[in-house]
Scaffold this motif. Structure first.
Motif, PDB file in Angstrom:
ATOM      1  N   ALA A 397       0.814  -1.222   0.000  1.00  0.00           N
ATOM      2  CA  ALA A 397       0.000   0.000   0.000  1.00  0.00           C
ATOM      3  C   ALA A 397       0.847   1.271   0.000  1.00  0.00           C
ATOM      4  N   PRO A 398       1.909   1.371   0.826  1.00  0.00           N
ATOM      5  CA  PRO A 398       2.740   2.577   0.776  1.00  0.00           C
ATOM      6  C   PRO A 398       3.371   2.827  -0.592  1.00  0.00           C
ATOM      7  N   LEU A 399       3.815   1.761  -1.256  1.00  0.00           N
ATOM      8  CA  LEU A 399       4.448   1.926  -2.572  1.00  0.00           C
ATOM      9  C   LEU A 399       3.421   2.299  -3.640  1.00  0.00           C
ATOM     10  N   LEU A 400       2.215   1.772  -3.535  1.00  0.00           N
ATOM     11  CA  LEU A 400       1.164   2.142  -4.492  1.00  0.00           C
ATOM     12  C   LEU A 400       0.828   3.626  -4.370  1.00  0.00           C
ATOM     13  N   LEU A 401       0.759   4.124  -3.135  1.00  0.00           N
ATOM     14  CA  LEU A 401       0.490   5.547  -2.931  1.00  0.00           C
ATOM     15  C   LEU A 401       1.615   6.392  -3.512  1.00  0.00           C
ATOM     16  N   ALA A 402       2.863   6.005  -3.257  1.00  0.00           N
ATOM     17  CA  ALA A 402       4.004   6.758  -3.783  1.00  0.00           C
ATOM     18  C   ALA A 402       4.004   6.764  -5.308  1.00  0.00           C
ATOM     19  N   GLY A 403       3.700   5.623  -5.914  1.00  0.00           N
ATOM     20  CA  GLY A 403       3.665   5.552  -7.375  1.00  0.00           C
ATOM     21  C   GLY A 403       2.555   6.397  -7.976  1.00  0.00           C
ATOM     22  N   ALA A 404       1.380   6.382  -7.349  1.00  0.00           N
ATOM     23  CA  ALA A 404       0.258   7.176  -7.854  1.00  0.00           C
ATOM     24  C   ALA A 404       0.569   8.674  -7.793  1.00  0.00           C
ATOM     25  N   LEU A 405       1.158   9.120  -6.695  1.00  0.00           N
ATOM     26  CA  LEU A 405       1.535  10.539  -6.592  1.00  0.00           C
ATOM     27  C   LEU A 405       2.612  10.884  -7.614  1.00  0.00           C
ATOM     28  N   GLY A 406       3.530   9.941  -7.838  1.00  0.00           N
ATOM     29  CA  GLY A 406       4.566  10.178  -8.840  1.00  0.00           C
ATOM     30  C   GLY A 406       3.995  10.370 -10.233  1.00  0.00           C
ATOM     31  N   LEU A 407       2.954   9.625 -10.576  1.00  0.00           N
ATOM     32  CA  LEU A 407       2.329   9.784 -11.887  1.00  0.00           C
ATOM     33  C   LEU A 407       1.590  11.113 -12.022  1.00  0.00           C
ATOM     34  N   ALA A 408       1.168  11.674 -10.894  1.00  0.00           N
ATOM     35  CA  ALA A 408       0.496  12.981 -10.951  1.00  0.00           C
ATOM     36  C   ALA A 408       1.468  14.101 -11.284  1.00  0.00           C
ATOM     37  N   ALA A 409       2.754  13.927 -10.930  1.00  0.00           N
ATOM     38  CA  ALA A 409       3.738  14.998 -11.111  1.00  0.00           C
ATOM     39  C   ALA A 409       3.911  15.431 -12.567  1.00  0.00           C
TER      40      ALA A 409
END
Length: 428
Positions: A397-409
């Protein structure tokens, strides 16, 4: 003239950049060595993943709050005195972290370290604008950021081996990490005060003609920028910069999530403490190469926008892939290498976006404001990562959140409209 320009820039680079990079190696080492120390420190101090995340992230409470004041002081007293003082303070505080005895004292030590280190990165980012025209700055920032990645390449195995000093002179291995890696910054402070100069006009190692040419180039470049003659507030509070700040927050979230928890993630795969130190160095080795190569290519072509968009997208996808590959150490580490290289490679070139907009009078404060908000991720990333791990029992779950925010950048950067301020000028 191209040969003369290249010779002057080369002369300045060799005089300034190696010292700044080596200091940033020590800076990053003292900031992130806690991730290796945590392999035994958490047990000794009785810290859960959430408690560790709170303490690791506490560094950024003070780091964020002191960013802008630190850069304003820099502009008042100059880089030579200010950066040297910062080095001495962070070295002393990092070394005394060896004295912490519980969660409370650990949090206090991290807060004090954040105060001490707050001015270094934005100070150097501003300092480089005082010495290098924009067309050369991407490569210099790439080298500077690569130093941070190199710190983990060197520091993770070094720290893992320092853990083996458990019991020597009555100290725990994690205490040796803080002592051995904090003291070099104090020595750097002395050397920095002796060698740094605030601007080309102060440099005795440049000829009069070289000083005149370089200062003239920097002054002309500053006068052409969009915020030349505007106040700090007017320069920062606008749609382009606000959107870039949010994108920066999203990018740094992934960087800090991986930086503070990668050794613990690897440890959960069954590796020994020493093996963790060496394996954790691999993504940062990829980051170092990626930052140098992509920054050099960006300077050579004069293109900035896509050299930020593509790496950060690749890094976000690598983070998402790692979340689904944690049951296979080889595939997971390959994904972490892509994640680290992509996210980190975008950072040095990211700073070419806002600095293409800021004028000389607003650059120091503007960089400080962006870095202040961006580094709020330094608190939220380890804190949320620890909480999500404790709630779910895994790091998916922590890595999925980090990846999703990264795609927003990259989406936010594309929507910011900053691209129209970028002038494409390749290095000679």
């Amino acid at each position: 003239m191209q040969d003369t320009e290249a010779a002057i820039i080369r002369k300045v680079a060799w005089r300034i950049v190696p010292f700044l990079c080596f200091a940033y190696v020590i800076n990053a080492l003292d900031r992130y060595n806690v991730s290796i120390a945590a392999l035994t420190m958490n047990r000794d101090l009785g810290l859960s993943a959430s408690a560790y995340g709170l303490a690791a992230g506490a560094y950024f409470w003070s780091y964020v709050c002191c960013q802008l004041p630190a850069n304003l002081v820099l502009r008042k007293i100059g880089a030579r005195a200010w950066l040297s003082l910062i080095m001495a303070l962070w070295g002393a505080i990092s070394a005394t972290t060896a004295l912490v005895t519980n969660e409370t004292t650990f949090v206090i030590a991290r807060i004090l370290l954040g105060v001490a280190e707050a001015g270094y990165f934005p100070g150097v980012a501003y300092f480089l604008t005082c010495w290098f025209p924009n067309r050369h700055r991407g490569r210099m920032m790439g080298l500077f950021f690569a130093a941070s990645a190199t710190a983990t390449v060197i520091g993770a195995p070094l720290s893992a081996n320092l853990l083996r000093l458990e019991g020597v002179l009555g100290l725990a291995g994690w205490q040796w990490i803080f002592l051995a890696e904090g003291l070099p910054a104090i020595l750097l402070a002395v050397f920095g005060y002796a060698s740094l100069r605030n601007e080309p006009a102060d440099a005795p190692w440049l000829t009069a003609a070289e000083r005149t040419w370089l200062q003239g180039e920097l002054d002309r470049e500053s006068a052409r920028k969009a915020t030349h003659g505007k106040s700090v507030t007017a320069s920062v509070v606008n749609p382009q910069i606000v959107t870039l700040i949010i994108a920066f927050v999203c990018t740094l979230y992934g960087v800090y999530c991986v930086s503070f928890f990668l050794p613990l993630i690897i440890k959960s795969m069954g590796l020994s403490n020493t093996a963790v130190g060496y394996v954790a160095a691999l993504p940062n080795l990829c980051s170092a190469f990626g930052m140098v190569l992509i920054s050099r290519h960006s300077d050579r072509t004069g293109e900035r926008f896509w050299h930020v968009i593509v790496p950060v997208t690749a890094g976000a996808l690598g983070t998402l892939a790692a979340a689904f590959l944690l049951d296979n150490v080889y595939l997971a580490m390959a994904a972490f290498c892509v994640a680290a290289a992509g996210l980190s490679s975008s950072l040095p070139l990211f700073w070419n976006l806002p600095t293409a907009y800021f004028g000389a009078a607003t650059a120091a404060a503007g960089i400080g404001v962006i870095n202040t908000f961006g580094n709020m991720s330094g608190y939220f990333a380890p804190q949320l990562t620890g909480l999500l791990h404790d709630a779910t029992g895994a790091y998916v779950a922590p890595l999925l959140l980090a990846g999703a925010l990264g795609l927003a950048a990259p989406v936010l950067i594309a929507c910011s409209g900053i691209r129209r301020y970028l002038v494409r000028t390749a290095t000679p």
